[in-house]
Structure formats: C-alpha cells, structure tokens
Scaffold this motif. Structure first.
Motif, PDB file in Angstrom:
ATOM      1  N   GLY A 336       4.642  -3.202  -7.002  1.00 48.72           N
ATOM      2  CA  GLY A 336       3.796  -4.229  -6.425  1.00 48.72           C
ATOM      3  C   GLY A 336       3.863  -4.705  -5.100  1.00 48.72           C
ATOM      4  O   GLY A 336       3.231  -5.464  -4.712  1.00 48.72           O
ATOM      5  N   LYS A 337       4.296  -3.878  -4.272  1.00 51.08           N
ATOM      6  CA  LYS A 337       4.216  -3.981  -2.826  1.00 51.08           C
ATOM      7  C   LYS A 337       4.328  -2.685  -2.306  1.00 51.08           C
ATOM      8  O   LYS A 337       4.786  -1.742  -2.604  1.00 51.08           O
ATOM      9  N   GLY A 338       3.688  -2.902  -0.974  1.00 51.07           N
ATOM     10  CA  GLY A 338       3.468  -1.497  -0.202  1.00 51.07           C
ATOM     11  C   GLY A 338       4.844  -1.347   0.639  1.00 51.07           C
ATOM     12  O   GLY A 338       5.701  -1.782   0.877  1.00 51.07           O
ATOM     13  N   LYS A 339       4.328  -0.181   1.791  1.00 53.05           N
ATOM     14  CA  LYS A 339       5.479   0.128   2.484  1.00 53.05           C
ATOM     15  C   LYS A 339       5.411  -0.724   3.876  1.00 53.05           C
ATOM     16  O   LYS A 339       4.348  -1.330   4.328  1.00 53.05           O
ATOM     17  N   ALA A 340       6.576  -1.058   4.320  1.00 52.98           N
ATOM     18  CA  ALA A 340       6.872  -2.000   5.573  1.00 52.98           C
ATOM     19  C   ALA A 340       6.066  -1.026   6.871  1.00 52.98           C
ATOM     20  O   ALA A 340       6.527  -0.003   6.951  1.00 52.98           O
ATOM     21  N   ARG A 341       5.343  -1.942   7.610  1.00 57.69           N
ATOM     22  CA  ARG A 341       4.732  -1.399   8.613  1.00 57.69           C
ATOM     23  C   ARG A 341       4.910  -1.947  10.131  1.00 57.69           C
ATOM     24  O   ARG A 341       4.757  -3.398   9.727  1.00 57.69           O
ATOM     25  N   GLY A 342       4.895  -1.743  10.983  1.00 57.31           N
ATOM     26  CA  GLY A 342       5.191  -2.490  12.177  1.00 57.31           C
ATOM     27  C   GLY A 342       3.828  -2.790  12.706  1.00 57.31           C
ATOM     28  O   GLY A 342       2.667  -2.247  12.334  1.00 57.31           O
ATOM     29  N   ARG A 343       3.386  -3.908  13.500  1.00 63.59           N
ATOM     30  CA  ARG A 343       2.431  -4.522  14.114  1.00 63.59           C
ATOM     31  C   ARG A 343       2.245  -4.066  15.401  1.00 63.59           C
ATOM     32  O   ARG A 343       3.466  -3.405  16.243  1.00 63.59           O
ATOM     33  N   ASP A 344       1.243  -3.714  15.969  1.00 65.24           N
ATOM     34  CA  ASP A 344       0.991  -3.192  17.379  1.00 65.24           C
ATOM     35  C   ASP A 344       1.565  -3.968  18.436  1.00 65.24           C
ATOM     36  O   ASP A 344       1.938  -3.503  19.438  1.00 65.24           O
ATOM     37  N   THR A 345       1.586  -5.616  18.164  1.00 68.11           N
ATOM     38  CA  THR A 345       2.225  -6.389  19.049  1.00 68.11           C
ATOM     39  C   THR A 345       3.905  -6.577  18.883  1.00 68.11           C
ATOM     40  O   THR A 345       4.455  -7.468  19.320  1.00 68.11           O
ATOM     41  N   GLY A 346       4.337  -5.838  17.996  1.00 66.41           N
ATOM     42  CA  GLY A 346       5.649  -5.587  17.618  1.00 66.41           C
ATOM     43  C   GLY A 346       6.103  -6.707  16.111  1.00 66.41           C
ATOM     44  O   GLY A 346       5.021  -7.304  15.709  1.00 66.41           O
ATOM     45  N   GLY A 347       7.227  -6.530  15.625  1.00 60.87           N
ATOM     46  CA  GLY A 347       7.534  -7.086  14.595  1.00 60.87           C
ATOM     47  C   GLY A 347       7.054  -6.228  13.378  1.00 60.87           C
ATOM     48  O   GLY A 347       6.601  -5.142  13.604  1.00 60.87           O
ATOM     49  N   VAL A 348       7.143  -6.949  12.069  1.00 63.21           N
ATOM     50  CA  VAL A 348       6.802  -6.203  11.046  1.00 63.21           C
ATOM     51  C   VAL A 348       5.414  -7.012  10.184  1.00 63.21           C
ATOM     52  O   VAL A 348       5.587  -8.100  10.199  1.00 63.21           O
ATOM     53  N   ARG A 349       4.395  -5.887   9.707  1.00 60.95           N
ATOM     54  CA  ARG A 349       3.169  -6.698   9.146  1.00 60.95           C
ATOM     55  C   ARG A 349       3.408  -7.262   7.819  1.00 60.95           C
ATOM     56  O   ARG A 349       4.871  -6.699   7.032  1.00 60.95           O
ATOM     57  N   ASP A 350       2.999  -8.143   7.223  1.00 53.84           N
ATOM     58  CA  ASP A 350       3.188  -8.512   5.882  1.00 53.84           C
ATOM     59  C   ASP A 350       3.108  -7.482   4.956  1.00 53.84           C
ATOM     60  O   ASP A 350       2.124  -6.937   5.222  1.00 53.84           O
ATOM     61  N   LEU A 351       3.738  -7.216   3.839  1.00 56.65           N
ATOM     62  CA  LEU A 351       3.635  -6.214   2.956  1.00 56.65           C
ATOM     63  C   LEU A 351       2.310  -6.617   2.151  1.00 56.65           C
ATOM     64  O   LEU A 351       2.201  -7.694   1.586  1.00 56.65           O
ATOM     65  N   THR A 352       1.498  -5.554   1.600  1.00 58.20           N
ATOM     66  CA  THR A 352       0.442  -5.686   0.824  1.00 58.20           C
ATOM     67  C   THR A 352       1.508  -5.753  -0.648  1.00 58.20           C
ATOM     68  O   THR A 352       2.237  -5.174  -0.861  1.00 58.20           O
ATOM     69  N   ARG A 353       0.782  -6.798  -1.270  1.00 60.21           N
ATOM     70  CA  ARG A 353       1.501  -6.868  -2.697  1.00 60.21           C
ATOM     71  C   ARG A 353       0.093  -6.885  -3.701  1.00 60.21           C
ATOM     72  O   ARG A 353      -1.006  -7.287  -3.380  1.00 60.21           O
ATOM     73  N   TRP A 354       0.600  -6.507  -4.993  1.00 57.66           N
ATOM     74  CA  TRP A 354      -0.580  -6.562  -6.197  1.00 57.66           C
ATOM     75  C   TRP A 354       0.122  -6.732  -7.488  1.00 57.66           C
ATOM     76  O   TRP A 354       1.528  -6.599  -7.251  1.00 57.66           O
ATOM     77  N   ARG A 355      -0.504  -7.144  -8.410  1.00 57.77           N
ATOM     78  CA  ARG A 355      -0.136  -7.030  -9.769  1.00 57.77           C
ATOM     79  C   ARG A 355      -1.219  -6.668 -10.615  1.00 57.77           C
ATOM     80  O   ARG A 355      -2.265  -7.522 -10.910  1.00 57.77           O
ATOM     81  N   CYS A 356      -1.283  -5.366 -11.148  1.00 54.84           N
ATOM     82  CA  CYS A 356      -2.472  -4.918 -11.773  1.00 54.84           C
ATOM     83  C   CYS A 356      -1.878  -4.145 -13.214  1.00 54.84           C
ATOM     84  O   CYS A 356      -1.033  -3.990 -13.263  1.00 54.84           O
ATOM     85  N   PHE A 357      -3.132  -4.451 -14.284  1.00 55.98           N
ATOM     86  CA  PHE A 357      -2.887  -3.525 -15.234  1.00 55.98           C
ATOM     87  C   PHE A 357      -3.541  -2.129 -14.951  1.00 55.98           C
ATOM     88  O   PHE A 357      -4.846  -2.110 -14.808  1.00 55.98           O
ATOM     89  N   ILE A 358      -2.747  -1.242 -15.105  1.00 51.89           N
ATOM     90  CA  ILE A 358      -3.440   0.179 -14.424  1.00 51.89           C
ATOM     91  C   ILE A 358      -3.639   0.997 -15.871  1.00 51.89           C
ATOM     92  O   ILE A 358      -2.716   1.246 -16.707  1.00 51.89           O
ATOM     93  N   LEU A 359      -4.748   1.678 -15.700  1.00 48.73           N
ATOM     94  CA  LEU A 359      -5.394   2.817 -16.789  1.00 48.73           C
ATOM     95  C   LEU A 359      -5.700   3.775 -16.056  1.00 48.73           C
ATOM     96  O   LEU A 359      -6.631   3.970 -15.339  1.00 48.73           O
ATOM     97  N   SER A 360      -4.970   5.003 -16.286  1.00 51.85           N
ATOM     98  CA  SER A 360      -4.961   6.177 -15.775  1.00 51.85           C
ATOM     99  C   SER A 360      -5.353   7.323 -16.782  1.00 51.85           C
ATOM    100  O   SER A 360      -5.303   7.255 -18.043  1.00 51.85           O
ATOM    101  N   ASN A 361      -5.963   8.180 -16.530  1.00 49.66           N
ATOM    102  CA  ASN A 361      -6.340   9.456 -17.313  1.00 49.66           C
ATOM    103  C   ASN A 361      -6.276  10.713 -16.988  1.00 49.66           C
ATOM    104  O   ASN A 361      -6.332  10.815 -15.385  1.00 49.66           O
ATOM    105  N   GLY A 362      -6.195  11.772 -17.877  1.00 51.37           N
ATOM    106  CA  GLY A 362      -6.118  13.223 -17.132  1.00 51.37           C
ATOM    107  C   GLY A 362      -5.829  14.328 -18.467  1.00 51.37           C
ATOM    108  O   GLY A 362      -5.565  13.700 -19.434  1.00 51.37           O
TER     109      GLY A 362
END
Length: 650
Positions: A336-362
């Motif tokens: 439910g959260k993405g990879k930590a990434r740095g800001r262009d101006t320094g520091g770390v960006r806020d993590l992307t977050r989610w809570r999904c019901f996933i339906l996959s197929n194959g």
C-alpha cells in the motif's frame, strides 16, 4: 503439520450454498442479525456536492503599486492609476487571455500552499493548474508563465507585462479556500469520496482532486439496463458474483482494516476470465477504459495503483508483466505504499499510498509466472493475490441462463456494460457517504466474524484465515449492494457465492495448513525423489565399517543411504519389505535440500512429522559413526524415507 480439510458439516453447508446459487428464490435470510446488517447499511441517498466549503466575501479588485488588475471576457488587464492632474497613463494594458485564480489551496497536512488557477487555451478549452506559492515568491517567479503558455494560454511577452501577470497571481489572497487531495477515495474519516471530476459527499470544506492520473470513473446509459443485462446473470455464477462483490468491496477496504490485495483469476483464453473482471469495472466506468495492464514498470504500476485508491484495480493478463519483477510488484501492491524518492530540492518526497481491491487475470498462475522469472513464490504472495480458477462448468460460468455457450453470454454482458456503466457505482458511493461510518464498520466486522465461524475449518493457519477476509468482504458488499437496490439478486446469494469460492480455493490449495510448510515438504520430497539413489552412497554393512565401493564413485556426494530388509510384520500385520534411512551431510542439508527455506522452521516441521530422527536432546541433527569417519562420530541429518513419502504436501 498435516492439512486440515472441510468436515462433513461444512460440506452440507456448501451443498446448500450451491443449491441457493442455482435457485435464488429458495433463499432464506442468513439470520435475523445478518439480514439486519445488510438492511441497516442502506441509508437514504445523500445529495452530493462537487465543491463544498465556505464562499468568500465579495472579492476586491487586486491592486499593486501604480495600478490594479481586472479580468473580463478579453482576458487579464493592468489598469494604471491616473496621474495627479487626472490625465490617463496610456490606457489599460493587456496581459493575457482568460486566467483566473479560483482558490488558495493547501495540502492535506497544511504544510504547503498553492494557487489554483483556471485558464483558457487558444482553442477555448478551460483547464486548471496548481502553482505552489514558494515558486510564485521566488526570484524566478516569471518561469511559471512558461507552464501556462505550454498549456495554451496566450500572454504578452513583454518583460514588464510578465512581471505584472505574476503580481496579479500573487494578489488574489481573498480567493476561496480549498484543499488539494492527491488521490481518489475517502478523505480522512469524513463522508466525502474524492473522484477526479467530482466529490461525492461532504467534508465540510472544498476538496480539489490533484492526482497525477485521472481515473476513468465515468457514467453512461441506464442503471436498470446494467441490472438486467449484467447483475442478473451473476445469479448461479459464483465467480462473477465474487468479482462484482469485489467492486462493491473496494470502498470498504479501509473500514474493514484490510490491506490491498485481491484475486488472481486463472483460465484458458476465451473462457471468460477477463470478462468477469471487466464486468466488475463496469460498476464504476467503461471497462475498456477502466481496465489497466500488467505491462508496466514497477514505478508506473505504483502510480497507477495510487490513482485507484479505495477503488477496484483491474490488471489484465499477467503474462505481459516482466516475469523477473512480478514477485516484487505483488509485495509492493499489497504493502500500500510506494518507493521512497528524493526531491529535486532535497529531502524525501511523500510516499504514494493506496488501498485497493485488486482483480488480476491471466492464463498462468502467479507461481508459474514468478518461476519463469527465476524466482520462487512465497506463501505471503499467495494470500495477497489469491488464485482462483476460471475452469468451471462453462468456462468461468456455471449457469449460461439460456445462452448457447460461454462466449455468447460474455458477449451479451460485455455489450451491455459498454453502453451502461458507472451510474451504479456513483449511487453506491453516495449511499455510503450518507451512512453512519461507525455503524457501517460494526456491520462489516460482524459479517467478517460470521464468515470466519461458518467457512474457516478448525485448526486453519493464519494465512488461510487472512485470505478468508477478502471473500467475506466481497460477500458482505454484494449483500449490501442488493439491499440498496443496486443489484437484483436475492438475500444471501452473494454471501453463498463467497463461501463457495472460498471452499474451492481451499480445495485447490490442498487444505488449510500453512503454505510455507507445504512448500518445505514439496522441496524436500522433490530432492529425494530426484537424488535418493544417485546422490547417496549405498551403505549395506550393519557394522558401520564398509559401504558399496561402486556407489562411492559419484561427483556430487550427499551422504549415505542405508536400506535394511525386514522379514517381520508391522503392527497392521503387513510384511515389511525394507526400511531406508538417509544420512545427510550438514552442508548438503542446509545449502541444497533446504536452499531458500527457513532452516529453523523446516527442521522443526520435519521433526514434528517424524521425518528427522532427533538426537537425545531433541535436536534436528545427531552424531553418528559413518563408514568413512573411523572411530569418530560426525553430525548428520537422519531422514526416515517412509515418513517423508507419507507426509501430505498437497
């Protein structure tokens, strides 16, 4: 650890569930309390608002030293102050086409502010854009005009005019206040559900969607047509009922306390596995637009998933994914959260977050895809992406409802969903927005507890119990949708479908034990099936002094194999032909037989099952005198071949 199967009482319940799917008119309420759970969650529809919040006082004309600004049908103008003698200063100065500050906005944590502007491009299209205040006040503030011109805004390129235009944006302090929301879904604990084009419900303030991706939540056609052309055919088809239930379950994930996860539906081509996922998508939008693909990088999939927060996420055809990265993607999606990434101006960006019901197929299951990429599936991945078979009576379906075959039924439902979609989901979200959240949470947890009592076998592992929660939430959500009049299946039908599909999953999995234990047994068995004869030197002298010299000529020795013929009979009055014991060298045991497994867990399991002969203190290895060890004893792992072959790894 032995597998736990469904007892006869459960089998009788499943038989009743199957009968209910075939004949929904025979349904009886789950029980008085459960029926009340569904009905109580049906509040009166709540009027939705696209933009709520306080309106400002009458706005004043923005002023700066030497003049003021005005906005009319021809654009933004600088109006110079008149000189002391009353003479004009050369007339109004045109700065740009239509550019209006619509709101002063801040982020969800009140940490950063920005200006929300509305502009008109050269084709007359209205667009919105957000400009952070820190950029407006910087030494390079005129650079923000490059972004506006890139969006199609016509401006004056005179340097002084650019400076005035930036000042115009800086002076609109009395604009309405708004809140930028970076993702779809429920805004905190309020009854407001944020979508790219609107906000359903009321948060007490003006919410503005500011996500990087626009989720295709769109409405077209008529709700009755969707109910008659899609929902009614789910009766008698538990897999379709479950996927529709998943669509209704997605906005309830947070209230249920579930992490992102869902189902991976496996089946041959043209059997309906993609169709049942598309029909779930039709609850909120047009399937072909709403559907996403596995063909993406990890970063791309991260941002896509974040855009579907509190909504169902459909990932089509897992064979398109990078097989080497699928395992990592599954963990990322479920965390439910993405990879930590740095800001262009320094520091770390806020993590992307989610809570999904996933339906996959194959066409391939998750384990096969991960193995293709050189990896090995873990039990944690299997209970995050629960594998379901689309190989039922007629492809993915059990009841064709009079159609000649599964493709004909799929085509009919797909055409209906393409023309009639989205309105059911909007109405569902509106009803949820108007519900008492505390009461709704209580109903969800009561239903999940009921499912656990009814469907989970005694002694089931934590993994099996965890997976059951996703089936339970789909069952509850399907019942809730029916109680709200959004689907026309009878009370108890969605619940029965969830139970049937859960039982099918348990059966296909091989029982209710831990997946790691089954993996350990499968790996150990496979090793001895392959190398039981070729990898071990034959040791046939009971005095422990000699062994078969011919068998010692092998490039990759794993230890010794002693087979003792027995003429006596065992406790069941059956003759014993022979008993084989393997003496495995420690390095071979750790680095080859149990490669990639938890050594401590594996030894504990194999001791419990009688596969390993313990030492006097119960340890997994023991000291034995081997043919080549002289008078000394060395540590080995003694494996009972009969116990290993008899262990259940299914």
């Amino acid at each position: 650890m032995t597998s736990v199967s469904v007892d006869s009482g459960d089998a009788a319940k499943l038989g009743a569930d199957l009968e209910l799917l075939k004949n929904p008119a025979s349904a009886t309420p789950l029980n008085a309390k459960a029926e009340q759970v569904a009905n109580d969650a049906a509040p009166a529809p709540l009027a939705t608002k696209g933009a709520s919040g306080k309106k400002p006082r009458k706005r004043t004309t923005p002023k700066v030293s030497g003049g003021s600004f005005k906005l009319n049908s021809r654009g933004v103008w600088f109006v110079p102050d008149q000189s002391d003698d009353g003479a004009g200063d050369g007339g109004d100065v045109w700065l740009s086409e239509h550019l209006k500050v619509v709101a002063q906005v801040r982020d969800v944590d009140d940490l950063e502010w920005a200006v929300r502007v509305e502009l008109q491009d050269m084709d007359g299209n209205i667009k919105e854009h957000t400009i952070p205040w820190k950029r407006l006040s910087s030494d390079q503030s005129t650079a923000i005009l490059d972004e506006l011109t890139a969006m199609g805004l016509a401006i004056s390129f005179t340097l002084q005019h650019k400076r005035w235009l930036v000042q115009y944006l800086q002076t609109a302090r009395d604009a309405p206040r708004g809140r930028l929301v970076p993702a779809t879904g429920w805004f905190k604990e309020t009854g407001a559900f944020v979508l790219p084009a609107e906000v359903i419900g009321d948060a007490g303030e003006w919410l503005i969607y500011d996500g990087s991706l626009k989720v295709p939540v769109l409405a077209s056609g008529y709700p009755d047509a969707w109910r008659d052309g899609v929902a009614r055919y789910a009766v008698g088809n538990p897999l379709l009922l479950l996927t529709l239930g998943a669509a209704f379950a997605a906005p309830l994930m947070g209230m249920a306390g579930l992490d992102s996860g869902g189902f991976h539906i496996v089946g041959a081509s043209k059997k309906g596995k993609s169709t049942v996922c598309d029909l779930a998508a039709s609850v909120y939008g047009k399937p072909e637009d709403y559907r996403q693909t596995w063909s993406a990088t990890a970063a791309g999939l991260e941002y896509t998933t974040a855009a579907f927060n509190h909504l169902p996420l459909l990932l089509d055809e897992i064979s398109q994914a990078d097989a080497k990265g699928v395992g990592r993607m599954v963990y990322m999606l479920s965390q439910g959260k993405g990879k930590a990434r740095g800001r262009d101006t320094g520091g770390v960006r806020d993590l992307t977050r989610w809570r999904c019901f996933i339906l996959s197929n194959g066409e391939n299951d998750l384990a096969s895809v991960i193995k293709e990429g050189g990896g090995k599936i873990n039990a944690g991945q299997e209970v995050r992406f629960i594998g379901l078979s689309a190989d039922r009576k007629h492809g993915a379906f059990d009841d064709l409802h009079g159609f000649t075959d599964a493709p004909a039924l799929c085509k009919h439902m797909a055409l209906t969903a393409a023309a009639n979609h989205g309105s059911i989901g909007r109405e569902y979200l509106a009803r949820l927005a108007g519900a008492d959240r505390i009461e709704l949470k209580a109903q969800i947890h009561a239903a999940m507890a009921k499912f656990s009592r009814e469907a989970i076998p005694l002694g089931a592992s934590n993994q099996v119990s965890h997976a059951a929660q996703y089936f339970a939430l789909c069952g509850f959500a399907g019942e809730l949708a029916a109680s709200l009049g959004l689907a026309d299946w009878a009370t108890g039908t969605a619940w029965a479908a969830a139970r049937v599909m859960y039982a099918d999953w348990l059966h296909g999995r091989g029982g209710a034990g831990d997946g790691e234990d089954k993996a350990i047994l499968r790996q150990v068995k496979l090793f001895f099936e392959r190398y039981g004869l070729s990898g071990f030197q034959s040791w046939n002298d009971e005095k422990n002094t000699t062994f078969d010299e011919k068998s010692a000529i092998r490039p990759d020795n794993c230890g010794y194999r002693k087979t003792v013929e027995i003429d006596a009979i065992d406790e069941s009055n059956q003759p014993k032909l022979s008993e084989t014991t393997y003496f495995v060298l420690p390095n071979v045991w750790r680095s080859r037989i149990l490669e990639g497994l938890d050594l401590k867990r594996a030894n504990k399991l194999l001791l419990e099952l009688g596969i390993l002969h313990p030492d006097s203190k119960g340890g997994a290895s023991r000291a034995e005198r081997l043919p080549t060890s002289g008078r000394d004893k060395v540590r080995v792992y003694m494996v009972n071949a009969a116990a290993l072959l008899g262990a259940d790894d299914e």
